[in-house]
Write a protein that holds these residues in place. Structure first.
Motif, mmCIF file in Angstrom:
data_model
loop_
_atom_site.group_PDB
_atom_site.id
_atom_site.type_symbol
_atom_site.label_atom_id
_atom_site.label_comp_id
_atom_site.label_asym_id
_atom_site.label_seq_id
_atom_site.Cartn_x
_atom_site.Cartn_y
_atom_site.Cartn_z
ATOM 1 N N UNK A 179 -39.787 -15.745 -6.731
ATOM 2 C CA UNK A 179 -40.261 -14.981 -7.888
ATOM 3 C C UNK A 179 -39.376 -15.170 -9.111
ATOM 4 N N UNK A 180 -40.036 -15.147 -10.292
ATOM 5 C CA UNK A 180 -39.280 -15.197 -11.539
ATOM 6 C C UNK A 180 -38.643 -13.840 -11.836
ATOM 7 N N UNK A 181 -39.382 -12.777 -11.583
ATOM 8 C CA UNK A 181 -38.770 -11.453 -11.742
ATOM 9 C C UNK A 181 -39.529 -10.419 -10.923
ATOM 10 N N UNK A 188 -47.185 -19.690 -16.042
ATOM 11 C CA UNK A 188 -47.133 -19.305 -14.624
ATOM 12 C C UNK A 188 -45.891 -18.482 -14.284
ATOM 13 N N UNK A 189 -45.739 -17.379 -14.976
ATOM 14 C CA UNK A 189 -44.621 -16.482 -14.691
ATOM 15 C C UNK A 189 -45.011 -15.646 -13.477
ATOM 16 N N UNK A 249 -34.187 -13.807 -19.606
ATOM 17 C CA UNK A 249 -32.974 -13.131 -20.071
ATOM 18 C C UNK A 249 -33.326 -11.896 -20.903
ATOM 19 N N UNK A 250 -34.346 -12.042 -21.757
ATOM 20 C CA UNK A 250 -34.764 -10.884 -22.563
ATOM 21 C C UNK A 250 -35.413 -9.816 -21.673
ATOM 22 N N UNK A 251 -36.260 -10.265 -20.739
ATOM 23 C CA UNK A 251 -36.965 -9.317 -19.866
ATOM 24 C C UNK A 251 -35.972 -8.497 -19.046
ATOM 25 N N UNK A 252 -34.865 -9.133 -18.652
ATOM 26 C CA UNK A 252 -33.868 -8.446 -17.817
ATOM 27 C C UNK A 252 -33.247 -7.264 -18.542
ATOM 28 N N UNK A 264 -35.878 -1.540 -15.440
ATOM 29 C CA UNK A 264 -36.825 -1.720 -14.342
ATOM 30 C C UNK A 264 -37.131 -3.180 -14.039
ATOM 31 N N UNK A 265 -36.642 -4.100 -14.883
ATOM 32 C CA UNK A 265 -36.927 -5.521 -14.629
ATOM 33 C C UNK A 265 -35.714 -6.176 -13.960
ATOM 34 N N UNK A 266 -35.942 -6.792 -12.828
ATOM 35 C CA UNK A 266 -34.884 -7.460 -12.070
ATOM 36 C C UNK A 266 -35.203 -8.944 -12.000
ATOM 37 N N UNK A 267 -34.309 -9.743 -12.554
ATOM 38 C CA UNK A 267 -34.490 -11.200 -12.547
ATOM 39 C C UNK A 267 -33.497 -11.772 -11.529
ATOM 40 N N UNK A 268 -33.953 -12.116 -10.321
ATOM 41 C CA UNK A 268 -33.016 -12.495 -9.267
ATOM 42 C C UNK A 268 -32.174 -13.722 -9.608
ATOM 43 N N UNK A 269 -32.722 -14.649 -10.413
ATOM 44 C CA UNK A 269 -31.963 -15.871 -10.708
ATOM 45 C C UNK A 269 -30.765 -15.578 -11.601
#
Lengths: 218, 622
Positions: free
Chosen positions: B167-169, B148-149, B201-204, B208-213
């Motif tokens: 949101x996760x990202x 459930x990302x 962490x990898x996706x960030x 173009x990928x923003x991980x708010x946490x």
């Protein structure tokens, strides 16, 4: 000179939720996708030569839907069937393509299979037999000019009935077409008021369209 | 709610479908929909549009990503929409979880759950859909596994801070490449049984990928932002993605063709991306830069494929400003050949008045007759210079003249009120334009006979948006807007009052849009509370409930005015300052200063105004 073809098809599964008007639009688009030489009417807003034999209630399944298509040139019926089938949605399966035999106005009856899921088929079937053998089954039918009383007993012909324990399956024949048309759901709704045990969400399937002499409509 | 199979969803919804409006929208099975066997799929993606089917199915971005993802054998993409209130009520009663239309499986069972954020007023619908799906609403509650990302893309992601906690990202910018990159990474890490945090962490690290946490936001005593700092090795600023070769980018050859009627029920070809105009109020004009277009041959090929594969009887062109295509004449000539042969009607939205030539008019005259829409946006030349909408009164009148001669008699005019520097004179100018157009109609010897001219004036309340030169500006207050509305009505020539129809948006809706557009993370609690209070479908004026929001602001101790009607200084840290949309803030400040002096900026093709995009892209735009 138009080349006129009728097509018999099913409307089952998810396709039973396509409304009559939506189905019309769906056929128009599928004909364009299949790149068939459909004939258009003359005039400022030309429309395709497409005629449905008898509208089907939303939510009903059917094995006997008939559509008439007019083409501007002759084409192989086999080719027509395969090209249309390739683009139609799931649940709409073409059974046959043929030259028209009857006039659309000759449609007079339709046969339906009605499935009533329940907890006790035997009891429900008993109720059904009692219900359908009453002298009169009077209901209010909605018409263009308000409500009218009709006697369903007079209009309903029972073909078969069987108990499958967790459901009963009824086969009935009712008037259909442009003069008198009775929707089987009003019969089942009335039956629902006369049962000891309630039944679940009823399922309807149109099995046949018939002419005045109760022969199959082609 | 997990473990419910497709068959059980089907048997549960069947008895309900005939009790609701347009049941075909809840059952899938449309021509062009793609159903895959999940056994053979590595990553499943539920594409959620936070509004009803008829709106969501009209959205081009969904059609593009749906085709793009499903083209990959190991991925599947299914569609999810917000059920209308009648069906939602039944779903809640019968405990039916939100499901995807292709396989009728619950959304909660998908690996990735992606929302598209097209407008701020859909935010409560997102919470409602997550809740219906049985997915924890706050990202922090979703556990440590990769299941459930929940993520989002689309224009509102340029400031996702108000919804960052849910949101996760986020995916910034254009999705055609980055979505696949993220799904590839997901497939790889799912196989390794990685944790949610490891994946994020990898996706960030993907552009173009923003991980708010992974970012910590601190605040000053006055409530403004002090700093936004990455916690780990996440990038200090996240750059939006763009497609370099727009002519070659993936475009679907077919669409899912719905059974029920939807808002835009037709084939659409995207002809260009970005906009050269630089209208200072328009967020799309900045966040979609740089300007790129498809060649007429590509456009014709895509139109031809779509018409053939969908069977649609209508084709439209999508862009921010179609008439800015450098080869517009050749494009339309070629397209008309395609559409006439196929008996397809062509419709052309987004035509600007200023380059409406007689020949172009002649071409589109063959296409449609109903009405014409212009957007002068402001009532006087001075104010149009402030907002850099380079349209003159003469051009508006000339276009109306051509339109009337061409047989049109309905004219729709779009304006805004509450624009920076606006005075009563500017408001009265709106009425004057409508008046002059009506007079023009009667002076025109070639006007359509037997028809009465009708001018519809639609006045929106201006909402300042991030990444525009007006991001520093306060939004007009309720008192100001009421005064302006009254002044407009009083300015209309009573003689023409019946030929002019004025409409405007409800102030509170525009104010809320303004709050959410420039808000920060503190607003997540307000959005949550408003949804709990019963808000959703806020963009539908008949369902918008200000009292739900009003009490939500109160409960959270937050004043909407702080976000909507406060002037920001040039050196204030904006909630979106760590997101890089390739536009320099110094350019926005320059433009803002010019606006206040009513100085215009030429369009990009005429002269580069140095917004910064070309430096970031590594080439000049033209």
């Amino acid at each position: 000179m138009k080349f006129i073809v009728r097509m018999r098809f099913t409307k089952t599964g998810r396709a039973k939720y396509i409304s009559h008007l939506d189905l019309m639009r769906c056929f128009q688009r599928c004909i364009r996708c299949a790149e068939l030489p459909i004939a258009y009417s003359e005039g400022y807003h030309p429309h395709m030569h497409i005629i449905f034999a008898a509208a089907l209630s939303l939510g009903f399944e059917s094995n006997y839907e008939v559509i008439e298509l007019g083409f501007s040139e002759e084409l192989s019926l086999y080719d027509l069937k395969s090209r249309m089938q390739a683009v139609l949605p799931d649940g709409i399966d073409i059974i046959s393509c043929y030259a028209p035999k009857h006039k659309m106005g000759e449609i007079s009856y339709a046969e339906y299979e009605i499935t009533l899921p329940c907890s006790d088929g035997e009891k429900l079937l008993y109720d059904w037999k009692k219900f359908i053998s009453s002298d009169k089954i009077i209901v209010q039918k909605k018409t263009k000019r308000g409500y009218r009383e009709i006697d369903l007993k007079e209009l309903t012909e029972c073909i078969s009935e069987k108990n499958e324990n967790d459901k009963i399956i009824l086969e009935i024949r009712l008037p259909a077409g442009s003069t008198v048309n009775v929707n089987p759901s009003i019969l089942i709704e009335e039956f629902g008021k006369n049962v000891q045990i309630p039944f679940d969400f009823p399922k309807f399937c149109r099995k046949k369209l018939l002419c005045t002499e109760k022969t199959e409509f082609f | 709610m997990k473990g419910l199979s497709a068959i059980s969803i089907l048997s549960k919804i069947e008895p309900l479908l005939l009790k609701v409006q347009k049941p075909a929208q809840y059952i899938g099975g449309e021509v062009g929909s793609i159903v895959k066997d999940k056994e053979n799929v590595k990553v499943s993606f539920a594409f959620c549009f936070p509004d009803t089917y008829e709106i969501g199915m009209s959205h081009l971005g969904m059609k593009i990503l749906y085709g793009l993802i499903n083209r990959r054998e190991e991925f599947c993409c299914e569609r999810v929409f917000a059920p209308d209130t009648d069906f939602e009520e039944l779903m809640r009663e019968e405990k039916i979880p939100l499901y995807a239309l292709e396989s009728l499986t619950p959304v909660a069972e998908f690996d990735m759950i992606g929302f598209t954020l097209q407008y701020e007023l859909a935010y409560t619908n997102i919470l409602n859909m997550l809740d219906l799906a049985g997915i924890p609403i706050y990202a922090k509650d979703r556990g440590d596994s990769m299941e459930q990302m929940v993520f989002a893309g689309g224009p509102c992601v340029c400031n996702p801070e108000p919804i960052a906690d849910f949101f996760d990202f986020f995916i910034l910018g254009e999705g055609e490449e980055v979505n696949l990159e993220v799904m590839d990474l997901y497939a790889e890490m799912k196989e390794q049984c990685a944790s949610r945090h490891e994946f994020l962490c990898r996706a960030a690290q993907i552009e173009g990928v923003y991980v708010p946490s992974l970012y910590d936001v601190s605040y000053n005593d006055d409530g403004t932002i002090k700093s936004i700092e990455p916690l780990t090795n996440a990038p200090k600023t996240v750059r939006k993605r763009i497609i370099k070769d727009f002519d070659k980018v993936y475009y679907p050859e077919t669409f899912v063709v719905p059974f029920t009627e939807i808002v835009h029920d037709r084939s659409v070809v995207e002809v260009l991306r970005g906009c050269i105009r630089g209208c200072r109020f328009c967020q799309a004009g900045f966040i979609y830069r740089p300007f790129r277009e498809k060649t007429p041959d590509t456009i014709c090929k895509q139109a031809d494929d779509l018409c053939k594969n969908t069977g649609y009887e209508e084709l439209s062109l999508s862009s921010l400003s179609t008439s800015d295509h450098s080869e517009i004449d050749e494009m339309l000539t070629k397209l008309l050949e395609v559409t006439e042969e196929k008996r397809v009607n062509m419709s052309l939205p987004s035509l600007r008045v200023d380059n409406f030539s007689d020949t172009l008019m002649e071409k589109i005259k063959r296409i449609r007759k109903s009405g014409l829409t212009f957007a002068p946006e402001a009532g006087t030349q001075r104010l149009r210079d402030v907002i850099n909408k380079n349209v003159s009164d003469e051009e508006i009148m000339r276009t109306a003249e051509i339109a009337f001669s061409g047989g049109y008699f309905n004219v729709k005019l779009y304006f805004m009120m509450g624009l920076p520097t606006e005075t009563d004179e500017d408001i009265a100018g709106i009425a004057e334009i409508a008046d002059r157009i009506i007079e023009l109609f009667f002076q025109n010897p070639n006007r359509p006979r037997g028809k009465m001219v009708q001018v519809s004036v639609s006045v929106a309340t201006f909402v300042p948006k991030p990444f525009t030169p007006f991001e520093f500006e306060p939004q007009a207050t309720e008192e100001e807007i009421i005064h302006k509305q009254e002044h407009l009505m009083n300015s209309i020539n009573p003689r023409n009052a019946r030929k002019i129809k004025v409409s405007w948006h409800e102030f509170r809706i525009s104010q809320l849009e303004g709050v959410l557009a420039r808000g920060d993370r503190k607003l997540s609690s307000v959005i949550y509370a408003a949804w709990k209070n019963g808000s959703h479908f806020d963009s539908w004026s008949d369902r918008f409930k200000w009292e739900c929001w009003e009490s939500a602001f109160e409960e959270c101790g937050i004043a909407p005015e702080f976000y909507a009607s406060r002037r920001r200084s040039y050196d204030e840290t904006m909630p979106w300052d760590h997101l890089n949309y390739l536009i320099d803030k110094s350019f926005l400040i320059r433009e803002h200063k010019k606006a206040l002096k009513a100085e215009t900026t030429p369009h990009c093709r005429e002269n580069c105004s140095g917004c910064g995009v070309n430096r970031e892209v590594g080439r000049s735009c033209f």
